[in-house]
Write an enzyme that holds these catalytic residues in place. Sequence first.
Site, mmCIF file in Angstrom:
data_model
loop_
_atom_site.group_PDB
_atom_site.id
_atom_site.type_symbol
_atom_site.label_atom_id
_atom_site.label_comp_id
_atom_site.label_asym_id
_atom_site.label_seq_id
_atom_site.Cartn_x
_atom_site.Cartn_y
_atom_site.Cartn_z
ATOM 1 N N THR A 121 0.613 4.318 1.591
ATOM 2 C CA THR A 121 0.596 5.053 2.779
ATOM 3 C C THR A 121 1.236 4.173 4.063
ATOM 4 O O THR A 121 0.835 3.102 4.083
ATOM 5 C CB THR A 121 -0.773 5.468 3.335
ATOM 6 O OG1 THR A 121 -1.324 6.279 2.307
ATOM 7 C CG2 THR A 121 -0.679 6.365 4.548
ATOM 8 N N ASP A 129 0.914 -1.278 -0.105
ATOM 9 C CA ASP A 129 0.224 0.115 0.244
ATOM 10 C C ASP A 129 1.022 1.179 0.107
ATOM 11 O O ASP A 129 2.233 0.933 0.433
ATOM 12 C CB ASP A 129 -0.920 0.090 1.225
ATOM 13 C CG ASP A 129 -1.857 1.071 1.221
ATOM 14 O OD1 ASP A 129 -2.229 1.586 0.048
ATOM 15 O OD2 ASP A 129 -2.760 1.123 2.310
ATOM 16 N N ASP A 159 -2.364 -1.599 6.763
ATOM 17 C CA ASP A 159 -2.590 -1.359 8.014
ATOM 18 C C ASP A 159 -3.966 -0.789 8.273
ATOM 19 O O ASP A 159 -4.291 -0.368 9.409
ATOM 20 C CB ASP A 159 -1.692 -0.085 8.339
ATOM 21 C CG ASP A 159 -1.731 1.028 7.405
ATOM 22 O OD1 ASP A 159 -2.615 1.170 6.355
ATOM 23 O OD2 ASP A 159 -0.932 2.202 7.425
#
Length: 779
Positions: A304, A302, A534
């Site tokens: 971020t 991902d 996350d």
Amino acid sequence: MTERYLPPLDQGLTAVEVKQRVADGLKNDPLPPLTRSVKQIFRDNLLTLFNLINILLGGLVLFTGSYKNLLFLGVVIFNTGIGIFQEIRSKRQVDKLALLSEAQINVLRDGELTAMHQDKIVQDDLLAIGRGDQLPVDGLVRETAGMEVDESQITGESTPIIKNTNDQLVSGSVILGGKAIVQATKVGSGSFVKQLAHSAKQKRRSASQLLIIINRIIKVLTFAIIPLGAALFVSALMRGQDQNRAILGTVASMVGMIPEGLVLLTSVALAAGAFTLGRRHVLVRELPAIEALARVDVLCLDKTGTITNGKLELDKVEAIGSRSTDELGETLAQLVSATGDDNETATAIKNALGTPTVTSPEVLPFSSGRKWSGARLATGAYVMGAPEFIFDNVPADVKQRIQTLAAQGYRVLLLAEVTALTAPKPTNPEAIGLILITDELRPRAKDTFSFFANQDVALKVISGDNPVTVASIAGRAGIDGADQLVDMSQVGAEPDYDRLVADYNVFGRVTPQQKQGLIKAYQTAGHTVAMTGDGVNDLLALRQSDCSIAMASGSEATKSLADFVLVDSNFDAMINVLNEGRRVINNIERVASLYLIKTMYSVVLTLIFIFMSRSYPFEPIQLTPISSLMVGIPTFFLALQPNYARIAGRFMKQVMEVAAPAAVCVVGYILVILALGTQFGLSFATTSTLSVLMTGLISLNALIMVARPLNRFKIGLIALMAGLFAVVFLLFGPIFSLVSLLNWKLALIYLPLMISVYPVFIVVQEGLGKRILSRIRWR
């Protein structure tokens, strides 16, 4: 039916009420431990089938009165002790990290909101939950402005479910969007998740390839050892052999067939790997996952928190149309405050524009599937989110401006006024502004991604952001193929995932279901896939992946699901994780052949000597120098050596290329020695001594092969083992039932034999054996 007690929403339970519920046993249970208890570790290491067989064999040796032949039990006890010690050490490290990574729940008591672990929750507690939380108890929604929940543990579907005030929630539910005050109605054993045995973590994937193969070997041996040993013993007695000699020969054959050290080495290596990673602040939730990660050749990221540091900042709000920037800023601040979102984007906006007090009659909090949030304010209804998910067709001028800004590295969101907050898209949206968010690269991002590229691990970026923005940041981070991007919001309801993964490296505007589809497509193409995440939008992909990695700063739902948790939320630690996994598995694969040499020649010799008139060529104690000096001790040290090459995935071939030729050499030379013994009238003690010597030399040559490439440490280790092996023959022969090789008559046999056979070892073990075995297809 007694009416449920409803504590005040502004106060929660009092200290007295909490104390009374604890006394009544209405307290929640702690999370199930990731590791076995010390009692279970002792039980599972001591109460094994092989230990039982060894004890029975020890009893038979005890019956013969040849007590020194019980030395093999000392090796078994030592091995078991090492296994217990290593696992307990690893357990303590893992338990400590698990406590650090465990999320806390905000609980309202005596009018104060306090973060506490889930085992402190009592019945009727008021919990303040939000996006990313996983509910640890069954509950009742007491207050919410709008909340979306994943109840896939009940429905089997990951479709978000909207919950309103007075709706019921079950434990294990994941909050996908919004906030709520939830009253705990069932805690501990009465909760749904307890009854379902922590269902949210029950993602099962293929078992460890290495452990499958080792367990298969053990299963076969379990059925072979006892009947082969019994047949050898009966055969010896029927030929009139001395009972004690028959027992010792049978015990030696059965002890040789047990690759107990291989089982120990595997468990110790995995436990040591978990311990090492723990020291580097990486929590290992499942030991077999170390192997899965070692085999990974595709790593899905991902943006971020992995490529960027996750700290977002609002750069500016750019007006579209006649509204002023100040007016847009005020509207945006009110919108974020009304929705109550607390994700990274909302936090960045709050930090820049403040949090005005707003009361809204209609709110739709942010959802990963919908990719926008909205609220009705005094001046109208507004939404904020991904343009492609707000408009069916983004206006051309707006789209062009967004592409320009995205190419500059901005994360661009759209602010729009709408007539109705309808899902999945709002009604009649009118673009009034663009929200420009900036995100910084992690300091060591380039070095980390360069490492993975050099290790033949392909990097793929899967993000919910604009693909142009993601590609720009991926390019700055040095990720190969960053220019091969696709907007997943434009691929249709049933995309061709196989074609997408073949053509693109950067995927933007990806929904949670699409993330799962991409992971599955990579697996279908024959890749072993790791996924980092996350947030709740990563849950489906994490479940699908072969190996899942979560950040400790992420949601509790992702952490409870992941195989690895980066406790410091530092993605650079992935270098250590990959290296440790490869080191463990590569070394186990290399040294396993040394254990199986003994197993293979013991099985073959047992089959041969069932039909021969001579005694089995070894006594139990005579195998000790070979098992310890040529296998056990050196493999323990070799298993700890650096070995970070990519996993080849050919365990059986690698093992058999060393083990099979060596076992053939052992069997062949023992038969030659027995023929020489018959020719020269040598005693059993002499022929067994020569058999031990030749078997030791063959094992030494196999050890040299396994230890390559050699370095000073390995050369020193091999030289030490060879020296100790020679000392056993020269000084401690009687202890191990070996005759002295200094006898001149014996020297006439063994010296020419040694000089002539070593070149044959090399030819058979390294030349002919590999050529023959390379033609066999190994699974």
